[in-house]
Structure formats: structure tokens, C-alpha cells
Scaffold this active site. Structure first.
Site, PDB file in Angstrom:
ATOM      1  N   TYR A   1       4.701  -4.362  -2.018  1.00 36.93           N
ATOM      2  CA  TYR A   1       3.449  -4.999  -1.594  1.00 36.93           C
ATOM      3  C   TYR A   1       2.916  -5.913  -2.700  1.00 36.93           C
ATOM      4  O   TYR A   1       2.539  -7.067  -2.446  1.00 36.93           O
ATOM      5  CB  TYR A   1       2.422  -3.924  -1.227  1.00 36.93           C
ATOM      6  CG  TYR A   1       1.066  -4.455  -0.856  1.00 36.93           C
ATOM      7  CD1 TYR A   1       0.876  -5.166   0.326  1.00 36.93           C
ATOM      8  CD2 TYR A   1      -0.036  -4.251  -1.672  1.00 36.93           C
ATOM      9  CE1 TYR A   1      -0.374  -5.657   0.670  1.00 36.93           C
ATOM     10  CE2 TYR A   1      -1.286  -4.739  -1.343  1.00 36.93           C
ATOM     11  CZ  TYR A   1      -1.448  -5.442  -0.170  1.00 36.93           C
ATOM     12  OH  TYR A   1      -2.684  -5.931   0.162  1.00 36.93           O
TER      13      TYR A   1
ATOM     14  N   GLU B   1      -8.543  -3.583   5.734  1.00 41.12           N
ATOM     15  CA  GLU B   1      -9.437  -3.340   4.591  1.00 41.12           C
ATOM     16  C   GLU B   1     -10.603  -2.444   5.018  1.00 41.12           C
ATOM     17  O   GLU B   1     -11.040  -1.581   4.249  1.00 41.12           O
ATOM     18  CB  GLU B   1      -9.954  -4.654   3.995  1.00 41.12           C
ATOM     19  CG  GLU B   1      -8.897  -5.512   3.321  1.00 41.12           C
ATOM     20  CD  GLU B   1      -8.275  -4.899   2.072  1.00 41.12           C
ATOM     21  OE1 GLU B   1      -8.791  -3.883   1.544  1.00 41.12           O
ATOM     22  OE2 GLU B   1      -7.252  -5.441   1.620  1.00 41.12           O
TER      23      GLU B   1
ATOM     24  N   TRP C   1      -5.381   2.703  -0.719  1.00 40.89           N
ATOM     25  CA  TRP C   1      -4.698   1.635   0.009  1.00 40.89           C
ATOM     26  C   TRP C   1      -3.306   2.075   0.469  1.00 40.89           C
ATOM     27  O   TRP C   1      -2.845   1.670   1.524  1.00 40.89           O
ATOM     28  CB  TRP C   1      -4.635   0.368  -0.831  1.00 40.89           C
ATOM     29  CG  TRP C   1      -3.897  -0.727  -0.129  1.00 40.89           C
ATOM     30  CD1 TRP C   1      -2.706  -1.271  -0.491  1.00 40.89           C
ATOM     31  CD2 TRP C   1      -4.271  -1.396   1.086  1.00 40.89           C
ATOM     32  NE1 TRP C   1      -2.327  -2.239   0.416  1.00 40.89           N
ATOM     33  CE2 TRP C   1      -3.269  -2.331   1.395  1.00 40.89           C
ATOM     34  CE3 TRP C   1      -5.366  -1.278   1.940  1.00 40.89           C
ATOM     35  CZ2 TRP C   1      -3.329  -3.151   2.518  1.00 40.89           C
ATOM     36  CZ3 TRP C   1      -5.422  -2.100   3.065  1.00 40.89           C
ATOM     37  CH2 TRP C   1      -4.413  -3.019   3.341  1.00 40.89           C
TER      38      TRP C   1
END
Length: 192
Positions: A28, A50, A58
Site C-alpha cells: 500500500y 477513511e 488502517w
């Protein structure tokens, strides 16, 4: 123990320390985070993810991203805007996503709002908040959680009827979608 500066990854290249805990994060970090994202559907997806991340790590969202995409019709605004009560009930039972009623409701409501916007309007609004200048972070301690631009973006999105778009979420979006480059100064992924 890191002092917050870039650290050598498995291949020896220096990376932001947060990226080194899992192979998913490395991919990522190296291939996606901080690179420009355009297009209303793509930005709606990032904004939604988000929002789902709020209060969570995350990596939890990243590892469920394909589940989110399947559950939310690929984050196509027009399709999600047509979701109804049956879809909400389905989502609340879907183990492939975070089953938070408020976040699910916000994602559906945001799609209904965005479906009324002109094509490109979300992209234009978000990208109009790129800061005129942005300090290059040397350490993680130099990376803010909120900026005047993210606060302004949050206010602009809320004023237009979007939910779960606070200043911290807006800044995370700005980082993830390349409006700012918060890769550390010595990170191999830094673009500018």
C-alpha cells in the site's frame, strides 16, 4: 526503536516506519498511498473507507477493502445512491466489512448527496484544497493530523451535506489521495 525517520524495508530501501509492520502495508505504501487519485467514484471510495477507518487501524480497512468494494457495488456513486433498507440490513450482516450502522448509513447518505452533483464536482472540490505549500516531513513527528486545508475541506464537504468527514478524516484522505506528500524526506516513495 525508530526515531521516526525512514527505516530500511525488507529490500533495504528506506520507507516510512508505519509501512513496515506487514507486507500489506508495504505494498500500500509503495504503490498507492500519496499518489494522486482522481474521479468521483474513486474519491467517494477513499472518502468512505477513511470514514470507516475512524477509530480503527488502517490495516483493518485495507485487509477488508475487497469486501467493502463487493458490498458497496464497487463504490459507484449512482449504484450506492439507490441502496435502500434491504441493502442496509444486508450490510449490517456482512462479515467482509466493518458493520457499524452509523458509518454504513453515512456511506449510503453520502452517495445520495453525491448523486445530485455534476460529474467531476467531487473531484474538483477535493482537489481545490491542495495546500499552496507543504513542508517535507523528516520524521513521523513532523506529520500533522489536521491542517488548515483539511479543516476547510471538512467544512466544505459538511456544508454540501456529507457526513463522517471531519478534519482528521479529510487530512487522511488528502494524504492517501496525493493532495499532500507525507512520505518522509528519505523515503523511497517520496515523489516531490
Amino acid at each position: 526503536m525508530s526515531d521516526g525517520t525512514a527505516l530500511a524495508g525488507p529490500d533495504g530501501a528506506p520507507r516510512c516506519p508505519w509501512a513496515l509492520s506487514t507486507p500489506d502495508y508495504i505494498t500500500y505504501h509503495d504503490e498507492e498511498w500519496g499518489r494522486p487519485v482522481h474521479g468521483d467514484d474513486a474519491l467517494y471510495e477513499r472518502l468512505s473507507l477513511e470514514a470507516f477507518q475512524s477509530g480503527l487501524s488502517w490495516i483493518t480497512i485495507l485487509r477488508r477493502r475487497e469486501g467493502f468494494r463487493a458490498a458497496f457495488a464497487g463504490f459507484e456513486i449512482a449504484k450506492v445512491a439507490a441502496f435502500g433498507e434491504d441493502d442496509r440490513d444486508r450490510l449490517l450482516l456482512d462479515p467482509g466489512i466493518i458493520r457499524n450502522r452509523a458509518k454504513i448509513d453515512a456511506t449510503m447518505a453520502n452517495a445520495r448527496v453525491l448523486a445530485e452533483w455534476a460529474p467531476g464536482e467531487l473531484d474538483e472540490l477535493i482537489w481545490s484544497h491542495v495546500p499552496a505549500s507543504h513542508a517535507v516531513p523528516k520524521t513521523l513527528g513532523d506529520v500533522p493530523a489536521v491542517t488548515p486545508e483539511s479543516t476547510a475541506l471538512s467544512k466544505a464537504l459538511k456544508k454540501r451535506g456529507l457526513r463522517f468527514v471531519g478534519p482528521t478524516t479529510a487530512y487522511a484522505l488528502m494524504q492517501a489521495c496525493g493532495l499532500v506528500d507525507d512520505h518522509l524526506e528519505s523515503c523511497m516513495a517520496r515523489r516531490f
